[in-house]
Design a protein around this motif. Structure first.
Motif, PDB file in Angstrom:
ATOM      1  N   GLY A 178       0.819  -1.201   0.000  1.00 19.05           N
ATOM      2  CA  GLY A 178       0.000   0.000   0.000  1.00 19.05           C
ATOM      3  C   GLY A 178       0.847   1.242   0.000  1.00 19.05           C
ATOM      4  N   ALA A 179       0.223   2.356  -0.318  1.00 19.82           N
ATOM      5  CA  ALA A 179       0.900   3.649  -0.284  1.00 19.82           C
ATOM      6  C   ALA A 179       1.102   4.066   1.169  1.00 19.82           C
ATOM      7  CB  ALA A 179       0.076   4.677  -1.046  1.00 19.82           C
ATOM      8  N   ALA A 180       1.804   5.171   1.349  1.00 18.67           N
ATOM      9  CA  ALA A 180       2.046   5.673   2.693  1.00 18.67           C
ATOM     10  C   ALA A 180       0.716   5.905   3.409  1.00 18.67           C
ATOM     11  CB  ALA A 180       2.852   6.963   2.628  1.00 18.67           C
ATOM     12  N   PRO A 181       0.572   5.395   4.622  1.00 19.74           N
ATOM     13  CA  PRO A 181      -0.697   5.514   5.337  1.00 19.74           C
ATOM     14  C   PRO A 181      -0.874   6.896   5.942  1.00 19.74           C
ATOM     15  CG  PRO A 181       0.890   4.458   6.738  1.00 19.74           C
ATOM     16  CD  PRO A 181       1.583   4.690   5.411  1.00 19.74           C
ATOM     17  N   ASP A 182      -2.127   7.219   6.282  1.00 19.91           N
ATOM     18  CA  ASP A 182      -2.355   8.456   7.017  1.00 19.91           C
ATOM     19  C   ASP A 182      -2.493   8.128   8.507  1.00 19.91           C
ATOM     20  OD1 ASP A 182      -4.999   7.551   7.519  1.00 19.91           O
ATOM     21  OD2 ASP A 182      -5.748   8.572   5.736  1.00 19.91           O
ATOM     22  N   ALA A 183      -2.466   9.171   9.326  1.00 21.47           N
ATOM     23  CA  ALA A 183      -2.488   8.972  10.773  1.00 21.47           C
ATOM     24  C   ALA A 183      -3.789   8.313  11.227  1.00 21.47           C
ATOM     25  CB  ALA A 183      -2.313  10.310  11.480  1.00 21.47           C
ATOM     26  N   GLY A 184      -4.874   8.582  10.508  1.00 20.17           N
ATOM     27  CA  GLY A 184      -6.152   7.986  10.874  1.00 20.17           C
ATOM     28  C   GLY A 184      -6.157   6.485  10.719  1.00 20.17           C
ATOM     29  N   SER A 185      -5.548   5.979   9.653  1.00 22.20           N
ATOM     30  CA  SER A 185      -5.530   4.530   9.444  1.00 22.20           C
ATOM     31  C   SER A 185      -4.675   3.842  10.502  1.00 22.20           C
ATOM     32  CB  SER A 185      -5.018   4.201   8.039  1.00 22.20           C
ATOM     33  OG  SER A 185      -3.671   4.592   7.869  1.00 22.20           O
ATOM     34  N   ILE A 186      -3.599   4.476  10.919  1.00 20.34           N
ATOM     35  CA  ILE A 186      -2.768   3.911  11.984  1.00 20.34           C
ATOM     36  C   ILE A 186      -3.544   3.871  13.286  1.00 20.34           C
ATOM     37  CG2 ILE A 186      -0.733   4.367  13.409  1.00 20.34           C
ATOM     38  CD1 ILE A 186       0.657   5.357  10.874  1.00 20.34           C
ATOM     39  N   ALA A 187      -4.231   4.950  13.625  1.00 18.56           N
ATOM     40  CA  ALA A 187      -5.023   4.974  14.859  1.00 18.56           C
ATOM     41  C   ALA A 187      -6.146   3.952  14.815  1.00 18.56           C
ATOM     42  CB  ALA A 187      -5.590   6.377  15.081  1.00 18.56           C
ATOM     43  N   ASP A 188      -6.756   3.753  13.649  1.00 19.06           N
ATOM     44  CA  ASP A 188      -7.833   2.763  13.520  1.00 19.06           C
ATOM     45  C   ASP A 188      -7.332   1.363  13.852  1.00 19.06           C
ATOM     46  OD1 ASP A 188      -9.639   4.710  12.800  1.00 19.06           O
ATOM     47  OD2 ASP A 188      -9.535   4.290  10.656  1.00 19.06           O
ATOM     48  N   VAL A 189      -6.136   1.034  13.383  1.00 21.24           N
ATOM     49  CA  VAL A 189      -5.569  -0.282  13.654  1.00 21.24           C
ATOM     50  C   VAL A 189      -5.263  -0.436  15.138  1.00 21.24           C
ATOM     51  CG1 VAL A 189      -3.483  -1.666  13.343  1.00 21.24           C
ATOM     52  CG2 VAL A 189      -4.688  -0.780  11.356  1.00 21.24           C
ATOM     53  N   VAL A 190      -4.669   0.581  15.754  1.00 20.72           N
ATOM     54  CA  VAL A 190      -4.355   0.522  17.185  1.00 20.72           C
ATOM     55  C   VAL A 190      -5.640   0.383  17.998  1.00 20.72           C
ATOM     56  CG1 VAL A 190      -3.381   1.810  19.123  1.00 20.72           C
ATOM     57  CG2 VAL A 190      -2.181   1.760  16.933  1.00 20.72           C
ATOM     58  N   SER A 191      -6.680   1.077  17.600  1.00 20.24           N
ATOM     59  CA  SER A 191      -7.963   0.959  18.276  1.00 20.24           C
ATOM     60  C   SER A 191      -8.534  -0.446  18.139  1.00 20.24           C
ATOM     61  CB  SER A 191      -8.951   1.985  17.707  1.00 20.24           C
ATOM     62  OG  SER A 191     -10.223   1.854  18.307  1.00 20.24           O
ATOM     63  N   ALA A 192      -8.415  -1.031  16.949  1.00 19.99           N
ATOM     64  CA  ALA A 192      -9.005  -2.347  16.682  1.00 19.99           C
ATOM     65  C   ALA A 192      -8.407  -3.438  17.549  1.00 19.99           C
ATOM     66  CB  ALA A 192      -8.838  -2.702  15.208  1.00 19.99           C
ATOM     67  N   VAL A 193      -7.123  -3.301  17.914  1.00 17.50           N
ATOM     68  CA  VAL A 193      -6.467  -4.336  18.718  1.00 17.50           C
ATOM     69  C   VAL A 193      -6.386  -3.954  20.195  1.00 17.50           C
ATOM     70  CG1 VAL A 193      -5.177  -5.152  16.727  1.00 17.50           C
ATOM     71  CG2 VAL A 193      -4.094  -3.517  18.284  1.00 17.50           C
ATOM     72  N   CYS A 194      -7.083  -2.901  20.596  1.00 16.12           N
ATOM     73  CA  CYS A 194      -7.109  -2.442  21.993  1.00 16.12           C
ATOM     74  C   CYS A 194      -5.740  -2.013  22.478  1.00 16.12           C
ATOM     75  CB  CYS A 194      -7.672  -3.523  22.911  1.00 16.12           C
ATOM     76  SG  CYS A 194      -9.373  -3.991  22.563  1.00 16.12           S
ATOM     77  N   GLY A 195      -4.973  -1.367  21.610  1.00 18.47           N
ATOM     78  CA  GLY A 195      -3.696  -0.803  22.015  1.00 18.47           C
ATOM     79  C   GLY A 195      -2.512  -1.680  21.673  1.00 18.47           C
ATOM     80  N   ALA A 196      -1.342  -1.036  21.552  1.00 17.65           N
ATOM     81  CA  ALA A 196      -0.093  -1.730  21.255  1.00 17.65           C
ATOM     82  C   ALA A 196       0.869  -1.551  22.419  1.00 17.65           C
ATOM     83  CB  ALA A 196       0.530  -1.183  19.971  1.00 17.65           C
ATOM     84  N   HIS A 197       1.358  -2.647  22.968  1.00 12.62           N
ATOM     85  CA  HIS A 197       2.292  -2.597  24.090  1.00 12.62           C
ATOM     86  C   HIS A 197       3.534  -1.817  23.681  1.00 12.62           C
ATOM     87  CE1 HIS A 197       5.066  -3.967  27.203  1.00 12.62           C
ATOM     88  NE2 HIS A 197       4.034  -4.422  27.889  1.00 12.62           N
ATOM     89  N   ALA A 198       3.940  -0.840  24.495  1.00 14.53           N
ATOM     90  CA  ALA A 198       4.990   0.097  24.067  1.00 14.53           C
ATOM     91  C   ALA A 198       6.087   0.285  25.095  1.00 14.53           C
ATOM     92  CB  ALA A 198       4.354   1.447  23.724  1.00 14.53           C
ATOM     93  N   GLN A 199       6.289  -0.697  25.976  1.00 19.74           N
ATOM     94  CA  GLN A 199       7.418  -0.593  26.896  1.00 19.74           C
ATOM     95  C   GLN A 199       8.734  -0.556  26.107  1.00 19.74           C
ATOM     96  OE1 GLN A 199       6.761  -0.589  30.421  1.00 19.74           O
ATOM     97  NE2 GLN A 199       8.823   0.274  30.484  1.00 19.74           N
ATOM     98  N   ILE A 200       8.773  -1.326  25.007  1.00 20.48           N
ATOM     99  CA  ILE A 200       9.880  -1.271  24.055  1.00 20.48           C
ATOM    100  C   ILE A 200       9.358  -0.533  22.829  1.00 20.48           C
ATOM    101  CG2 ILE A 200      11.528  -2.601  22.680  1.00 20.48           C
ATOM    102  CD1 ILE A 200      11.076  -4.921  24.638  1.00 20.48           C
ATOM    103  N   ALA A 201       9.849   0.673  22.601  1.00 16.88           N
ATOM    104  CA  ALA A 201       9.291   1.524  21.554  1.00 16.88           C
ATOM    105  C   ALA A 201       9.373   0.875  20.180  1.00 16.88           C
ATOM    106  CB  ALA A 201       9.997   2.877  21.543  1.00 16.88           C
ATOM    107  N   SER A 202      10.503   0.249  19.861  1.00 13.01           N
ATOM    108  CA  SER A 202      10.656  -0.346  18.531  1.00 13.01           C
ATOM    109  C   SER A 202       9.694  -1.501  18.329  1.00 13.01           C
ATOM    110  CB  SER A 202      12.100  -0.817  18.326  1.00 13.01           C
ATOM    111  OG  SER A 202      12.458  -1.815  19.271  1.00 13.01           O
ATOM    112  N   ALA A 203       9.375  -2.241  19.402  1.00  9.45           N
ATOM    113  CA  ALA A 203       8.414  -3.335  19.291  1.00  9.45           C
ATOM    114  C   ALA A 203       7.019  -2.790  18.994  1.00  9.45           C
ATOM    115  CB  ALA A 203       8.403  -4.164  20.574  1.00  9.45           C
ATOM    116  N   ALA A 204       6.651  -1.690  19.639  1.00 11.04           N
ATOM    117  CA  ALA A 204       5.356  -1.075  19.357  1.00 11.04           C
ATOM    118  C   ALA A 204       5.281  -0.590  17.914  1.00 11.04           C
ATOM    119  CB  ALA A 204       5.102   0.086  20.316  1.00 11.04           C
ATOM    120  N   GLU A 205       6.348   0.034  17.444  1.00 14.81           N
ATOM    121  CA  GLU A 205       6.375   0.530  16.064  1.00 14.81           C
ATOM    122  C   GLU A 205       6.249  -0.611  15.069  1.00 14.81           C
ATOM    123  OE1 GLU A 205       9.245   4.289  17.348  1.00 14.81           O
ATOM    124  OE2 GLU A 205      10.084   2.559  16.287  1.00 14.81           O
ATOM    125  N   LEU A 206       6.912  -1.728  15.362  1.00 13.09           N
ATOM    126  CA  LEU A 206       6.817  -2.886  14.474  1.00 13.09           C
ATOM    127  C   LEU A 206       5.434  -3.522  14.561  1.00 13.09           C
ATOM    128  CD1 LEU A 206       8.117  -4.812  12.501  1.00 13.09           C
ATOM    129  CD2 LEU A 206       9.138  -6.050  14.429  1.00 13.09           C
TER     130      LEU A 206
END
Length: 385
Positions: A25-53
């Motif tokens: 896909g093309a470069a995503p917008d901020a809304g699509s990223i937030a939609d995914v994070v919302s769908a999975v009830c958040g991304a664990h981010a104690q390790i920043a690179s793991a959250a980004e991945l």
């Protein structure tokens, strides 16, 4: 009563976690990223690179730069403490639900504020934090100065043991401050953590009323991880299982059976696919799918549990996911832009799966903006290494 197979359950979970076959896909917008994070009830981010991945794997075309932009520039994500009191990226739009729900949970017995601060002192500290971070990103040391100035010297007393150091008394109120939406994380200042106000993301921020927030959180959880039991939901939040049973009983949920096991879904969300789960993915430390999906014996079948769990806990090893279940572990080692990935399959991969693994490793490199290489062999490091 609806009867389901585990294949149907994992096929739905993969779909809802956006973990079916990767899509270009093309470069995503901020809304699509937030939609995914919302769908999975958040991304664990104690390790920043793991959250980004974790987020990048679910959003076509995303890199860690897109996730950082959504968090710090577009502010459609917020970094704060979510389920189990652990650091998460949450969709900013979901923050009223999260704060309303977290403040309605049974109070954790381990909170040191109960011992180190009176109720009145806790109120004073929370008010001082809110005032200090209203328009600023402050380090712990800077917050200490601001809070002591607003409350008194007692707030700065070094009474909390912290590894090989001592923390000031006011820090005992920090779990309550994050849980109640008084404070969230700001951008790091070098390697130093900063704190700021959620109102800089949501100017009109106000928590959702408690029971309505809990109902919304249960529905969000069941959307991503259902069917599930009250005990599994309670474990996800680190609250007593009997409290989870009470909460499920107060809501409009539908009981189903999965190969003889009773579980629940939202009453208006009872559809399941007929196709089988498919695809191969690499999930990082504490990925939401590996941590939130139950039962463990279905997600980590047989001997996989001994290799990919740490004393029964999921998330301490990055995992290889094949057809919706864990089939190996992996590890990455970064030096500059070079990323060396070692994958240890715990079952034989066919030629198509080996090709898919190569493509997935390339995707990992693209998300983390590095040059990647793959070795298939034994992962020699321990959990959370």
């Amino acid at each position: 009563m609806t009867e389901l197979s585990w294949a149907q359950v994992f096929a739905r979970r993969l779909q809802r976690h956006r973990l079916r076959a990767p899509v270009a896909g093309a470069a995503p917008d901020a809304g699509s990223i937030a939609d995914v994070v919302s769908a999975v009830c958040g991304a664990h981010a104690q390790i920043a690179s793991a959250a980004e991945l974790s987020v990048g794997l679910r959003v076509p075309g995303a890199t860690r730069a897109h996730v950082r932009r959504a968090l710090w520039t577009d502010r459609t994500l917020v970094k704060t403490r979510g389920p189990r009191g652990t650091v998460h990226l949450l969709a900013a739009a979901d923050l009223p639900m999260w704060v309303g729900a977290l403040t309605a949970l049974p109070a954790p017995s381990w909170e040191r504020s109960v011992i180190l601060l009176t109720p009145r002192q806790t109120e004073q500290v929370l008010a001082a934090i809110a005032d200090a971070v209203a328009e600023a990103d402050l380090t712990t040391a800077e917050l200490t100065e601001e809070i002591v100035a607003r409350t008194g010297p007692w707030a700065g007393d070094l009474v909390m043991e912290a590894f090989q150091d001592m923390w000031p008394r006011w820090v005992a109120a920090m779990p309550a401050a994050t849980r109640s939406g008084v404070v969230c994380f700001g951008p790091n200042r070098g390697r130093v953590t900063t704190y700021t106000s959620p109102t800089r993301w949501l100017p009109d921020f106000a928590p959702m009323p408690g029971h309505a927030a809990l109902a919304a959180l249960v529905h969000s959880y069941l959307y991503a991880y259902g069917p599930a039991t009250p005990a599994q939901f309670a474990r996800w939040l680190a609250v007593p299982s009997e409290w989870g049973t009470w909460l499920f009983g107060s809501l409009d949920l539908t009981e189903v059976t999965v190969e003889g096991t009773r579980a629940w879904v939202a009453a208006d969300d009872t559809g399941f696919p007929d196709d089988r789960p498919s695809g191969l993915r690499l999930l990082p430390y504490f990925d939401a799918y590996a941590v939130g999906c139950h039962p463990r014996e279905q997600l980590f079948p047989g001997a996989v549990a001994h290799r990919a769990l740490a004393n029964g806990q999921a998330g301490n090893y990055p995992v290889l996911l094949v057809d919706g279940v864990v089939a190996g572990v992996w590890h990455q080692r970064r030096s500059g832009r070079s990323i060396r990935v070692t994958v240890e399959p715990l079952r034989t991969l066919d030629a198509a799966q080996e090709r898919a693994l190569g493509e997935e490793v390339e995707r990992v490199g693209a998300i983390l903006e590095g040059k990647v290489s793959l070795t298939i062999g034994t992962v020699s490091v321990g959990p959370h290494a």
